[in-house]
Design a protein around this motif. Sequence first.
Motif, PDB file in Angstrom:
ATOM      1  N   LEU A   1     -11.780  43.278  22.174  1.00  0.00           N
ATOM      2  CA  LEU A   1     -11.959  42.631  20.877  1.00  0.00           C
ATOM      3  C   LEU A   1     -12.530  41.240  21.132  1.00  0.00           C
ATOM      4  CD1 LEU A   1     -11.540  42.534  17.792  1.00  0.00           C
ATOM      5  CD2 LEU A   1      -9.213  41.711  18.238  1.00  0.00           C
ATOM      6  N   ILE A   2     -13.688  40.977  20.543  1.00  0.00           N
ATOM      7  CA  ILE A   2     -14.313  39.660  20.656  1.00  0.00           C
ATOM      8  C   ILE A   2     -13.945  38.881  19.403  1.00  0.00           C
ATOM      9  CG2 ILE A   2     -16.476  38.379  20.829  1.00  0.00           C
ATOM     10  CD1 ILE A   2     -17.704  41.013  22.009  1.00  0.00           C
ATOM     11  N   VAL A   3     -13.277  37.748  19.587  1.00  0.00           N
ATOM     12  CA  VAL A   3     -12.815  36.930  18.470  1.00  0.00           C
ATOM     13  C   VAL A   3     -13.519  35.577  18.544  1.00  0.00           C
ATOM     14  CG1 VAL A   3     -10.805  36.033  17.242  1.00  0.00           C
ATOM     15  CG2 VAL A   3     -10.557  38.040  18.742  1.00  0.00           C
ATOM     16  N   ASP A   4     -14.503  35.389  17.663  1.00  0.00           N
ATOM     17  CA  ASP A   4     -15.277  34.148  17.668  1.00  0.00           C
ATOM     18  C   ASP A   4     -15.926  33.992  16.307  1.00  0.00           C
ATOM     19  OD1 ASP A   4     -17.367  32.109  18.265  1.00  0.00           O
ATOM     20  OD2 ASP A   4     -16.712  32.437  20.333  1.00  0.00           O
ATOM     21  N   ASP A   5     -15.943  32.763  15.782  1.00  0.00           N
ATOM     22  CA  ASP A   5     -16.574  32.550  14.482  1.00  0.00           C
ATOM     23  C   ASP A   5     -18.095  32.458  14.587  1.00  0.00           C
ATOM     24  OD1 ASP A   5     -16.071  30.128  15.843  1.00  0.00           O
ATOM     25  OD2 ASP A   5     -16.148  28.963  14.003  1.00  0.00           O
ATOM     26  N   SER A   6     -18.645  32.470  15.796  1.00  0.00           N
ATOM     27  CA  SER A   6     -20.091  32.451  15.997  1.00  0.00           C
ATOM     28  C   SER A   6     -20.620  33.874  16.167  1.00  0.00           C
ATOM     29  CB  SER A   6     -20.454  31.635  17.240  1.00  0.00           C
ATOM     30  OG  SER A   6     -21.794  31.870  17.606  1.00  0.00           O
ATOM     31  N   SER A   7     -21.485  34.296  15.253  1.00  0.00           N
ATOM     32  CA  SER A   7     -22.059  35.639  15.356  1.00  0.00           C
ATOM     33  C   SER A   7     -22.940  35.761  16.601  1.00  0.00           C
ATOM     34  CB  SER A   7     -22.858  35.988  14.096  1.00  0.00           C
ATOM     35  OG  SER A   7     -23.934  35.084  13.923  1.00  0.00           O
TER      36      SER A   7
ATOM     37  N   VAL B   1     -16.345  47.981  22.038  1.00  0.00           N
ATOM     38  CA  VAL B   1     -16.206  46.617  21.548  1.00  0.00           C
ATOM     39  C   VAL B   1     -16.004  46.576  20.036  1.00  0.00           C
ATOM     40  CG1 VAL B   1     -17.363  44.372  21.361  1.00  0.00           C
ATOM     41  CG2 VAL B   1     -17.628  45.734  23.442  1.00  0.00           C
ATOM     42  N   ASP B   2     -15.076  45.727  19.620  1.00  0.00           N
ATOM     43  CA  ASP B   2     -14.879  45.419  18.209  1.00  0.00           C
ATOM     44  C   ASP B   2     -14.972  43.905  18.087  1.00  0.00           C
ATOM     45  OD1 ASP B   2     -14.444  45.718  15.513  1.00  0.00           O
ATOM     46  OD2 ASP B   2     -12.363  46.374  15.688  1.00  0.00           O
ATOM     47  N   GLU B   3     -15.168  43.416  16.870  1.00  0.00           N
ATOM     48  CA  GLU B   3     -15.337  41.989  16.659  1.00  0.00           C
ATOM     49  C   GLU B   3     -14.459  41.501  15.513  1.00  0.00           C
ATOM     50  OE1 GLU B   3     -19.445  40.977  15.947  1.00  0.00           O
ATOM     51  OE2 GLU B   3     -20.156  42.308  17.531  1.00  0.00           O
ATOM     52  N   ALA B   4     -14.092  40.223  15.597  1.00  0.00           N
ATOM     53  CA  ALA B   4     -13.384  39.546  14.513  1.00  0.00           C
ATOM     54  C   ALA B   4     -13.931  38.124  14.433  1.00  0.00           C
ATOM     55  CB  ALA B   4     -11.885  39.527  14.782  1.00  0.00           C
ATOM     56  N   GLU B   5     -14.035  37.600  13.207  1.00  0.00           N
ATOM     57  CA  GLU B   5     -14.594  36.263  12.992  1.00  0.00           C
ATOM     58  C   GLU B   5     -13.556  35.153  13.083  1.00  0.00           C
ATOM     59  OE1 GLU B   5     -17.079  35.762   9.533  1.00  0.00           O
ATOM     60  OE2 GLU B   5     -17.833  37.800   9.715  1.00  0.00           O
ATOM     61  N   ASP B   6     -12.272  35.513  12.995  1.00  0.00           N
ATOM     62  CA  ASP B   6     -11.218  34.500  13.066  1.00  0.00           C
ATOM     63  C   ASP B   6      -9.933  35.148  13.564  1.00  0.00           C
ATOM     64  OD1 ASP B   6      -9.528  35.428  10.726  1.00  0.00           O
ATOM     65  OD2 ASP B   6     -11.383  34.995   9.651  1.00  0.00           O
ATOM     66  N   GLY B   7      -8.961  34.304  13.855  1.00  0.00           N
ATOM     67  CA  GLY B   7      -7.709  34.790  14.412  1.00  0.00           C
ATOM     68  C   GLY B   7      -6.951  35.736  13.505  1.00  0.00           C
ATOM     69  N   GLN B   8      -6.987  35.491  12.200  1.00  0.00           N
ATOM     70  CA  GLN B   8      -6.262  36.376  11.278  1.00  0.00           C
ATOM     71  C   GLN B   8      -6.867  37.777  11.264  1.00  0.00           C
ATOM     72  OE1 GLN B   8      -3.265  35.786   9.485  1.00  0.00           O
ATOM     73  NE2 GLN B   8      -3.504  38.005   9.512  1.00  0.00           N
ATOM     74  N   GLU B   9      -8.187  37.851  11.220  1.00  0.00           N
ATOM     75  CA  GLU B   9      -8.847  39.161  11.266  1.00  0.00           C
ATOM     76  C   GLU B   9      -8.521  39.864  12.587  1.00  0.00           C
ATOM     77  OE1 GLU B   9     -13.299  41.197  11.013  1.00  0.00           O
ATOM     78  OE2 GLU B   9     -13.131  39.022  10.853  1.00  0.00           O
TER      79      GLU B   9
ATOM     80  N   ASP C   1      -5.012  41.290  12.479  1.00  0.00           N
ATOM     81  CA  ASP C   1      -5.021  42.510  11.665  1.00  0.00           C
ATOM     82  C   ASP C   1      -5.533  43.693  12.485  1.00  0.00           C
ATOM     83  OD1 ASP C   1      -4.105  40.922   9.585  1.00  0.00           O
ATOM     84  OD2 ASP C   1      -6.051  40.809   8.572  1.00  0.00           O
ATOM     85  N   LYS C   2      -6.592  43.472  13.260  1.00  0.00           N
ATOM     86  CA  LYS C   2      -7.167  44.554  14.076  1.00  0.00           C
ATOM     87  C   LYS C   2      -6.219  44.953  15.203  1.00  0.00           C
ATOM     88  CE  LYS C   2     -11.908  43.789  12.832  1.00  0.00           C
ATOM     89  NZ  LYS C   2     -13.177  44.418  13.088  1.00  0.00           N
ATOM     90  N   CYS C   3      -5.553  43.975  15.810  1.00  0.00           N
ATOM     91  CA  CYS C   3      -4.608  44.276  16.887  1.00  0.00           C
ATOM     92  C   CYS C   3      -3.405  45.061  16.371  1.00  0.00           C
ATOM     93  CB  CYS C   3      -4.148  42.997  17.571  1.00  0.00           C
ATOM     94  SG  CYS C   3      -5.424  42.215  18.594  1.00  0.00           S
TER      95      CYS C   3
END
Length: 121
Positions: A5-11, A28-36, A39-41
Amino acid sequence: MKSCLIVDDSSVVRKVARRILEDMDYVVDEAEDGQEAIDKCQQEMPDAILLDWNMPIMSGLEFIKLLRTYEGGDKPKVVYCTVENDIGAIALALKAGASDYMMKPFDQAILESKFQLPDAA
């Protein structure tokens, strides 16, 4: 297959990291912030997490602390990624449960060295 899971606010960071990790046979999955990411975890715990330090909604440090309290949250390898060259911030992340850290900008060799996981038997 291994999952990350890549967690970063930069696309841009997510896109670059995704290409490298997919070449390493990660799903690979992605999240834009820690809360997202939390949720994915909660839906499915990844094998590894590339985690940005500074993000909106929930910081990387808050994410690590929360992740490690969940059932199975102790399992993923968490690589904390920062532009901060602050040993205190790095120490905080490691104390909170980060497995490793790397500085931005990173290149393919650096990312590959941090995400070499043993193959599942």
